[in-house]
Structures are given as structure tokens and as C-alpha cells.
Design a protein around this motif. Structure first.
Motif: not given
Ligand SMILES: [Zn+2]
Lengths: 166, 252
Positions: A127-132, A152-157
């Protein structure tokens, strides 16, 4: 004397809880499970047993010095540091509170992974720590320190670090 | 041979393997084919240095003499190093480095698994700790071998070339001497013959998946654990030990 030692022991744990991990300063070495035991021999003499996270963790040298400095300045002039290798350190020793602090600091905390022997095994999404969000991918199993991997998070890039389950 | 001397020597052998391979991997720093691999190779190096340090510290304790772990790393000559020959071989290209890592990590993993049952608490503690790291190294290198073999003609050729070159050093991993016999007799260590079969099986399994051939045994050389090395170790040490030799006792 016995009572004094119990009091001192609590004091030592308290002092150790204020020593940050050099790589993840929001967490103390106690929260990471790196301190295994405290033994108060006398008012001025204490033995602290540590367990290394990774064999070659360079942070270990830094916080060993920090421990000695902190305890010295609180009246423990004789500080002995012992290293215990068994049982081996595991991320299971990290508390949920510690994991939450880690996430707030921008590092994804360890999640259960498939056995490290399985080749090309896809691990469950971290789970991305920035956007969850869970639309994330592994960039490299090795990161800036031995304990972290690059994701790497594909949602918040955004790239982020993940604390490996170990 | 006394058990304690044998154990001291055995710790040096294990530590030297880690130190020498760690130094080779460190030579990749800033030269990795891609950033992620640069990080991976140097992280593996760091693990190996850490494992070496643990063992040298234990050796110092056993010796009860006025020496330090640094003395053991920086003040011994090549004839006093007991590492296996494969780890001292120069890096070559990326495929060569990975094949060397793969052949060695497969061995190190089995070694750790076996030493976890040692009746020497320090050694079994070391093995438990190191195994977690070694599994990562094994997996990382195995995955690359499979990619090489099933990648391009070029990657396959390079991996096969490395395998052919390094194969003759693999018997050396399983050589036993008086030290082993003494430690086996007291339950501290185990017979390397016991893990040879498993090593072979694990290696073949990956090579099959990579569509690479097992090389012929040819020109086999041995001697690492007795202090007899290839010409490469001396050169490596002269670079690694330079600072301590020129400025004895220098500290950070
Ligand atoms: Zn993210």
C-alpha cells in the motif's frame, strides 16, 4: 538495592526509547525491536543487549555510540553492549504503532510476503504510504538501506520506500 | 588439532568467503548496468561485509590474543586467507558476477541451513541470521540466471561462458581438511559431502529453467581452504589492504 535496580532498569529503557534509528528517525531503536535486553548490574553499570536488523547495517555503529553517550550522561559510567544473533531479528517485532509512524513518515511498513525463496513470486501489492492505494509496483528489491526496497505508486505517480518483511 | 584452534580457523574460512566476495561486489559500486542493480550488488556486498565482521569478531574472542577484527581483515597475506577460490575470481561482466554469486549463494544457503544445527551457539546464531540474507542473494542471482538464459543470444552466451569458466572452481567449495574432521567429530560442523548433492540439485534446477548447459568438469583446481589461491587474491588484497599497510593503525 533490588528495588533500585528495577527503577534503574525502567529508566534505562526510557532513555533507550529516546534514541532514534539513524535511518528512520521517527522511530526509536526500542520501537524497531533492536534492543533485546537491559541488565542493570549496579547504579553505574549496565549491560544492553542489541540484535542487528541486517548484518551489515551501518546504522548499528551510530546508535551504539548514541546509547553509550545517553547512558553515560545519566550516570551509568560503565556501559557494556552485547550483540545477540539468535533469535534473529524479524520485522514481526515491530509494533503496530511503530508501523503507523513509519507510514506517516512516508515509508511503507512491512507486509506479509511470500517465502523469499520463491523465484519471480509476485508479492501482494504494497500500500502506497502517500495515498493509501494499492496500484503499486516493485522497482527494485534493494534500496537506499539494506532494510528497504524501492516501489512506485501508479496512482499518485510517486516513488516510495518499502520496509521489507524480514 | 585442538577444537578451539579448528573453530578459529573455520570462522576465518567462513568470514574470508564473505569478505572477499563482499569486496568483489563493492567493486561494482557506481558501475552497475542499471541503477537498481548498482544498489542490489552493493547491498549484497554490505550484507557480506556484515557477516564477515560477525565472524571475525567471534574469531577474535576465540583467539584470546591482542588482535582485532580489522587486523584479521587487513593484515593477513593471501596465504593466510582461507576463502574458496570462486569468490576471489575477478568480476568480469555482469553475467560473470551473477553466475559467481549464484554458484556461491547456493552453497552458502545450504551451509547456513546446516550450521543452524551446530552445537556451537555463536555459529548457529550467525547461521540463522545470515540465512535470511543469503536467501535474498540466492533468489536475486537465480532470477537473473533465468533471464539471461531465456533472454537474447548475447545474454545467453555470456551466461554460458561465465558458467564454463567458473565451473572448475566449484569442487573447491566442498574440500575438507583436518579442521573439518575435528569440528565434525565434536558436532560443531558437518560433512560438506552431505550438502554437495543438494547443491548440485539446486544448481541444475535453475540451469534447466534457464536452458543453460552444465559444463564439463575440466581443469579443476582446489586449495582455498588450505591457503592456496589463484593469482587474483593477492592483487585484490593489495588494493583492499593498501590503507592499513601504508598507514598502520589508521582509524576513521
Ligand atoms: Zn500513491
Amino acid at each position: 538495592m533490588v528495588i533500585n535496580n528495577i527503577v534503574s532498569k525502567e529508566k534505562v529503557w526510557e532513555l533507550l526509547s529516546e534514541i532514534p534509528d539513524p535511518d528512520i528517525p521517527v522511530l526509536s531503536i526500542v520501537e524497531l525491536g533492536l534492543v533485546r535486553d537491559v541488565e542493570v548490574i549496579s547504579e553505574s553499570n549496565v549491560i544492553v543487549t542489541l540484535t542487528p536488523s541486517y548484518s551489515g547495517c551501518p546504522a548499528m555503529g551510530v546508535f551504539k555510540d548514541d546509547i553509550i553517550t545517553a547512558l553515560n550522561s545519566s550516570g551509568f559510567c560503565e556501559v557494556e553492549i552485547k550483540i545477540s544473533l539468535s533469535p534473529a531479528w524479524t520485522t514481526d517485532w515491530m509494533s503496530d504503532v511503530a508501523k503507523e509512524k513509519m507510514r506517516a513518515h512516508g515509508i511503507a511498513p512491512p507486509e506479509k510476503e511470500p517465502e523469499s525463496e520463491l523465484r519471480f513470486a509476485r508479492q501482494k501489492q504494497v500500500t502506497c504510504p502517500h495515498c493509501g492505494k494499492q496500484e503499486t509496483k516493485l522497482v527494485s528489491r534493494f534500496g537506499s538501506t539494506p532494510c528497504k526496497a524501492l516501489w512506485y505508486c501508479d496512482t499518485c505517480e510517486q516513488p516510495f520506500e518499502y520496509f521489507k518483511c524480514f | 588439532m585442538k577444537t578451539k584452534d579448528a573453530l578459529y580457523n573455520f570462522c576465518l574460512r567462513l568470514a574470508d568467503n564473505n569478505l572477499v566476495l563482499g569486496q568483489r561486489m563493492a567493486e561494482w559500486c557506481s558501475r552497475g548496468p542499471i541503477l537498481e542493480e548498482d544498489l542490489a550488488l552493493t547491498n549484497i556486498s554490505l550484507d557480506l561485509f556484515g557477516q564477515a565482521e560477525t565472524l571475525y569478531e567471534y574469531a577474535v574472542l576465540l583467539k584470546e590474543a591482542n588482535i582485532t577484527a580489522d587486523d584479521l581483515a587487513f593484515l593477513r597475506n593471501e596465504r593466510q586467507f582461507y576463502n574458496s577460490l570462486i569468490v576471489e575470481q575477478p568480476n568480469g561482466d555482469f553475467a560473470f558476477t551473477i553466475v559467481r554469486q549464484f554458484l556461491y549463494s547456493t552453497f552458502a544457503r545450504l551451509m547456513c541451513e546446516a550450521l543452524m544445527n551446530s552445537n556451537d551457539e555463536s555459529l548457529s546464531g550467525y547461521a540463522t541470521k545470515a540465512l535470511k540474507e543469503v536467501k535474498y542473494h540466492f533468489r536475486h542471482s537465480s532470477e537473473w540466471i533465468i533471464r539471461f538464459g531465456n533472454g537474447t543470444e548475447e545474454s545467453k552466451n555470456r551466461a554460458q561462458f561465465a558458467l564454463n569458466e567458473l565451473w572448475r572452481f566449484t569442487d573447491d567449495l566442498f574440500v575438507m581438511n583436518d579442521i573439518d574432521h575435528e569440528l565434525i567429530s565434536v558436532g560443531i560442523s558437518f560433512s560438506l559431502d552431505d550438502i554437495f548433492g543438494q547443491w548440485n540439485f539446486a544448481v541444475q534446477e535453475v540451469l534447466r529453467e534457464a536452458n543453460l548447459f552444465t559444463p564439463e568438469r575440466f581443469n579443476v583446481i582446489k586449495g582455498g581452504s588450505n591457503g592456496i589461491h589463484t593469482e587474483h587474491l593477492g592483487h585484490m588484497l593489495s588494493e583492499m589492504q593498501y590503507l592499513q599497510r601504508v598507514h598502520p593503525g589508521a582509524k576513521w
